[in-house]
Design a protein around this motif. Structure first.
Motif, PDB file in Angstrom:
ATOM      1  N   LEU A 270      24.097 -41.173  -0.125  1.00 30.35           N
ATOM      2  CA  LEU A 270      24.798 -42.345   0.399  1.00 30.35           C
ATOM      3  C   LEU A 270      26.294 -42.185   0.192  1.00 30.35           C
ATOM      4  O   LEU A 270      26.745 -42.079  -0.948  1.00 30.35           O
ATOM      5  CB  LEU A 270      24.358 -43.580  -0.385  1.00 30.35           C
ATOM      6  CG  LEU A 270      22.987 -44.152  -0.129  1.00 30.35           C
ATOM      7  CD1 LEU A 270      22.707 -45.261  -1.144  1.00 30.35           C
ATOM      8  CD2 LEU A 270      22.917 -44.702   1.284  1.00 30.35           C
ATOM      9  N   PRO A 271      27.071 -42.163   1.250  1.00 27.47           N
ATOM     10  CA  PRO A 271      28.522 -42.068   1.063  1.00 27.47           C
ATOM     11  C   PRO A 271      29.078 -43.363   0.472  1.00 27.47           C
ATOM     12  O   PRO A 271      28.707 -44.459   0.915  1.00 27.47           O
ATOM     13  CB  PRO A 271      29.051 -41.831   2.477  1.00 27.47           C
ATOM     14  CG  PRO A 271      27.995 -42.327   3.400  1.00 27.47           C
ATOM     15  CD  PRO A 271      26.685 -42.212   2.678  1.00 27.47           C
ATOM     16  N   PHE A 272      29.937 -43.200  -0.546  1.00 24.67           N
ATOM     17  CA  PHE A 272      30.559 -44.357  -1.192  1.00 24.67           C
ATOM     18  C   PHE A 272      32.070 -44.167  -1.099  1.00 24.67           C
ATOM     19  O   PHE A 272      32.569 -43.078  -1.356  1.00 24.67           O
ATOM     20  CB  PHE A 272      30.114 -44.413  -2.661  1.00 24.67           C
ATOM     21  CG  PHE A 272      30.612 -45.618  -3.394  1.00 24.67           C
ATOM     22  CD1 PHE A 272      29.913 -46.814  -3.339  1.00 24.67           C
ATOM     23  CD2 PHE A 272      31.801 -45.560  -4.141  1.00 24.67           C
ATOM     24  CE1 PHE A 272      30.372 -47.936  -4.026  1.00 24.67           C
ATOM     25  CE2 PHE A 272      32.258 -46.686  -4.828  1.00 24.67           C
ATOM     26  CZ  PHE A 272      31.546 -47.880  -4.769  1.00 24.67           C
ATOM     27  N   SER A 273      32.798 -45.215  -0.731  1.00 24.83           N
ATOM     28  CA  SER A 273      34.248 -45.067  -0.559  1.00 24.83           C
ATOM     29  C   SER A 273      34.958 -46.377  -0.902  1.00 24.83           C
ATOM     30  O   SER A 273      34.315 -47.344  -1.315  1.00 24.83           O
ATOM     31  CB  SER A 273      34.559 -44.647   0.885  1.00 24.83           C
ATOM     32  OG  SER A 273      34.165 -45.693   1.760  1.00 24.83           O
ATOM     33  N   LYS A 274      36.236 -46.391  -0.679  1.00 24.77           N
ATOM     34  CA  LYS A 274      37.055 -47.549  -1.095  1.00 24.77           C
ATOM     35  C   LYS A 274      36.722 -48.825  -0.302  1.00 24.77           C
ATOM     36  O   LYS A 274      36.758 -49.919  -0.847  1.00 24.77           O
ATOM     37  CB  LYS A 274      38.538 -47.197  -0.896  1.00 24.77           C
ATOM     38  CG  LYS A 274      39.507 -48.232  -1.425  1.00 24.77           C
ATOM     39  CD  LYS A 274      40.945 -47.772  -1.184  1.00 24.77           C
ATOM     40  CE  LYS A 274      41.962 -48.782  -1.693  1.00 24.77           C
ATOM     41  NZ  LYS A 274      42.113 -48.737  -3.166  1.00 24.77           N
ATOM     42  N   VAL A 275      36.426 -48.646   0.982  1.00 22.18           N
ATOM     43  CA  VAL A 275      36.158 -49.830   1.806  1.00 22.18           C
ATOM     44  C   VAL A 275      34.677 -49.885   2.183  1.00 22.18           C
ATOM     45  O   VAL A 275      34.134 -48.939   2.775  1.00 22.18           O
ATOM     46  CB  VAL A 275      37.036 -49.829   3.083  1.00 22.18           C
ATOM     47  CG1 VAL A 275      36.813 -51.122   3.872  1.00 22.18           C
ATOM     48  CG2 VAL A 275      38.505 -49.666   2.720  1.00 22.18           C
ATOM     49  N   LEU A 276      34.052 -50.976   1.830  1.00 28.01           N
ATOM     50  CA  LEU A 276      32.607 -51.115   2.064  1.00 28.01           C
ATOM     51  C   LEU A 276      32.358 -52.386   2.870  1.00 28.01           C
ATOM     52  O   LEU A 276      33.258 -53.206   3.074  1.00 28.01           O
ATOM     53  CB  LEU A 276      31.871 -51.246   0.723  1.00 28.01           C
ATOM     54  CG  LEU A 276      32.166 -50.225  -0.372  1.00 28.01           C
ATOM     55  CD1 LEU A 276      31.466 -50.644  -1.670  1.00 28.01           C
ATOM     56  CD2 LEU A 276      31.722 -48.827   0.036  1.00 28.01           C
ATOM     57  N   TYR A 277      31.104 -52.538   3.304  1.00 26.62           N
ATOM     58  CA  TYR A 277      30.670 -53.828   3.814  1.00 26.62           C
ATOM     59  C   TYR A 277      29.556 -54.345   2.917  1.00 26.62           C
ATOM     60  O   TYR A 277      28.694 -53.568   2.474  1.00 26.62           O
ATOM     61  CB  TYR A 277      30.082 -53.699   5.225  1.00 26.62           C
ATOM     62  CG  TYR A 277      31.101 -53.411   6.303  1.00 26.62           C
ATOM     63  CD1 TYR A 277      32.076 -54.350   6.640  1.00 26.62           C
ATOM     64  CD2 TYR A 277      31.044 -52.206   7.008  1.00 26.62           C
ATOM     65  CE1 TYR A 277      32.989 -54.086   7.651  1.00 26.62           C
ATOM     66  CE2 TYR A 277      31.958 -51.935   8.018  1.00 26.62           C
ATOM     67  CZ  TYR A 277      32.927 -52.880   8.339  1.00 26.62           C
ATOM     68  OH  TYR A 277      33.815 -52.616   9.331  1.00 26.62           O
ATOM     69  N   ILE A 278      29.608 -55.666   2.669  1.00 24.10           N
ATOM     70  CA  ILE A 278      28.446 -56.324   2.060  1.00 24.10           C
ATOM     71  C   ILE A 278      28.079 -57.508   2.961  1.00 24.10           C
ATOM     72  O   ILE A 278      28.808 -57.805   3.924  1.00 24.10           O
ATOM     73  CB  ILE A 278      28.723 -56.819   0.614  1.00 24.10           C
ATOM     74  CG1 ILE A 278      29.830 -57.887   0.614  1.00 24.10           C
ATOM     75  CG2 ILE A 278      29.054 -55.647  -0.302  1.00 24.10           C
ATOM     76  CD1 ILE A 278      29.874 -58.718  -0.665  1.00 24.10           C
TER      77      ILE A 278
END
Ligand code: ATP
Ligand code: MG
Length: 594
Positions: free
Chosen positions: A404-412
């Protein structure tokens, strides 16, 4: 076998994939009343140990879940008893029938997992034979040509409390009947001017026995026999004889034909074919929150309330397939409801339970944000991407893991944040911590609101690098866990959520009220801005997933294209069936009495 209720009196038939052994084996013996009849027939050897059933749809609409019950019974009983089941199209009423329906029926039966080999038959194939049988009845003095109009026939029939009157044509001599019947066939008389009737008993307490019509004149092109015929046999005449021609032993049908059984037997006895099939009736399936008759379903389709016969809200087999139901779940459902003699209505929650049970261990569990809001991790480096390992399904380790790519900008989910949290709110709110599933613990430090609309547009958080899932310090506990996707990697999708087709449990309950008025206006909700984790960008139509916290979903087989993914929610995760059962102290039966 996995049962819903230990106290159900009646177990279904065997319709699972594997051969559960035959008469001599001990596994999973069906104990319904139909099997009892078959056992008696084995004992008395009436059919020389044969079991031959048929599924006889009229090709005038698409099959629905009620037909699935009949299919499972007919093919299931044959399979269990080492017999055969035919697929027969009851195509004796050309005005309503069409090849489109023939094709869809074959596709649906096959998809459900049943096979008729080369035994695909049509009542229309027997038109000549049925005609010859009619001549036989005339010669025996058991049938006559009647010139009364349809209206007069109705008047002469009498009522439940009054006997009927003999037709003035009832005693026509055999020769005259033969001549007239032949001329009916050759097209000498206008539509509706004459019929062939059985000569039984106009005073019979059973209205079906008051000289029923066997043939009518009707100039309608038939989808198989074209214009070869201008007389067509009635269902009650064609059905028993089609059974006999095919050597059917057990003609299993629904309860509304119980009153027709004396006529079924009368026709068989008088025509006296080689095999005398036996009609056995069972209760048809009714489901809450939907309608089941083809006529009503056709109305829902033709008036545009749904998007065709295979709309995912329809109780049709094609609708259930498009929604994402598996054949296994539908067979399991039919098995659980069993076979009985009393009419009842089954809660649609049981059907939903069955698909949940089936997908629980099969479906990969993935993250999808249906109604997204941006979440920015202020202390996470701008262009860093981490690939976090996540299992597809903890119940099925063999399904493996994905990154799973994880980065500074996400959606929840928008619904997972509250500016002012209510008591016991464990999701995100200012100053509070949650875990991002398979990732880190984050803390909300700020948020941005649209001044005009008041809508939250951004949530700002910090993350704790020591709390990586699976890492050495991951043991720190917080109450809430949220799913998420990385904004720069997410795949766009449309997600369709479905409610019941009808809000009413019984849309047909009030006499006179139009069932159409009771359609649920909110049965479809389209979320066109959903964000899905990138691991199944190239997924195929019909693939099924669990979207964590949202339910089971299926890639739509109609509208999903490579550039727009469309998912149908098959069912949510909430098991209303288990709740229903609990509410009644576990005493609730699968089938609910009306
Ligand atoms: P409908 O009333 O929906 O139009 P039908 O009985 O006219 O259905 P057919 O094509 O004649 O439809 O049905 C084929 C077989 O399926 C028949 O043997 C019929 O008894 C059975 N069947 C139809 N509806 C149900 C149901 N709700 N439950 C169980 N069996 C059913
Ligand atoms: Mg019918």
């Amino acid at each position: 076998m996995n049962m819903v209720d230990g106290d159900r009196g009646d177990k279904g038939m065997c319709n699972c994939e594997e051969d559960r052994t035959n008469k001599n084996g001990e596994v999973c013996q069906p104990t319904n009343f139909i099997q009892n009849i078959i056992n008696e027939d084995f004992a008395s050897n009436v059919y020389n140990g044969r079991v031959h059933t048929r599924f006889p749809p009229e090709p005038n609409g698409y099959l629905h879940i009620g037909h699935a019950k009949s299919i499972c019974i007919n093919f299931g009983m044959a399979r269990w008893n080492g017999g055969l089941c035919n697929l027969r199209f009851d195509d004796t009423n050309p005005s309503k029938e069409d090849v489109e329906y023939v094709d869809s029926i074959k596709e649906d039966v096959r998809w459900l997992g049943f096979d008729w080999d080369d035994r695909e038959y049509y009542a229309s194939d027997y038109f000549e034979q049925l005609y010859q049988y009619a001549i036989k009845l005339i010669k025996l003095g058991k049938a006559y040509v009647c010139d009364l109009s349809a209206e007069e026939i109705r008047e002469y029939r009498g009522t439940l409390t009054e006997p009927g009157k003999n037709s003035p044509y009832r005693d026509r001599p055999v020769e005259e009947n033969l001549d007239l019947f032949q001329r009916m066939r050759s097209g000498e008389f206008p539509d509706g001017s004459r019929v062939l009737r059985a000569k039984i008993d106009m005073a019979s307490p059973n209205l079906n026995m008051r000289d029923p019509v066997l043939y009518r004149i009707m100039r309608v092109t038939h989808h198989r026999t074209g214009d070869d015929w201008c007389i067509y046999p009635m269902y009650d005449y064609a059905h028993p004889l089609s059974d006999a021609i095919e050597g059917i032993t057990h003609s299993i049908c629904t309860l509304e034909f119980e009153d027709h059984r004396p006529l079924y037997d009368w026709i068989i006895q008088n025509v006296n074919p080689e095999v005398h099939p036996k009609q056995i009736e069972f209760a048809r399936l009714n489901l809450t929150n939907t309608v089941m008759s083809k006529r009503k379903l056709r109305k829902v389709v033709e008036e545009g309330f749904v998007d065709g016969w295979d709309d995912p809200r329809m109780p049709t087999i094609s609708g259930l397939r498009r929604r994402g139901y598996t054949p296994e779940s539908i067979r399991d459902f039919c098995d659980r409801i069993g076979v009985a003699k009393n009419n009842s209505t089954v809660d649609i929650a049981l059907l939903e339970y069955c698909i949940r049970e089936d997908l629980k261990s099969k479906a990969p569990r993935v993250m999808a944000v249906l109604d997204p809001v941006k979440l920015i991790i202020d202390n996470y480096p701008e262009d860093r991407v981490e690939y976090l390992e996540a299992e597809y399904n903890p119940e099925r380790p063999e399904l493996g893991t994905r990154k799973l790519p994880f980065s500074k900008v996400l959606y929840i989910e928008r619904g997972d944040f509250r500016e002012v949290p209510p008591p016991k709110y464990f999701r995100l709110s200012p100053g509070k911590e949650v875990r991002l599933k398979n990732a880190y613990i984050i803390k909300c430090v700020d948020f941005v609101k649209d001044r005009e609309t008041g809508e939250i547009t951004e949530i700002h958080c910090t993350y704790d690098p020591d709390t990586k899932s699976g890492g050495p310090a991951s043991g720190r506990k917080v109450k809430g866990t949220l799913h998420w996707v990385s904004a720069g990697h997410a795949v766009e999708a449309e997600v369709r959520l479905y409610g019941h087709l009808f809000n009413d449990e019984d849309p047909e309950s009030e006499e006179g009220a139009d069932f159409i008025d009771r359609l649920n206006p909110d049965s479809l909700e389209r979320l066109v801005n959903s964000k899905i984790e990138p691991n199944f960008e190239n997924t195929g139509a019909g693939n099924r997933y669990q979207f964590i916290r949202h339910g089971y979903f299926c890639v739509d087989i109609g509208d999903s294209k490579s550039d727009v993914l469309v998912f149908n929610r098959i069912v949510s995760l909430k098991d209303t069936w288990a709740k229903l059962k609990k509410g009644s102290g576990g005493k609730r039966q699968d089938a609910r009495e009306p």
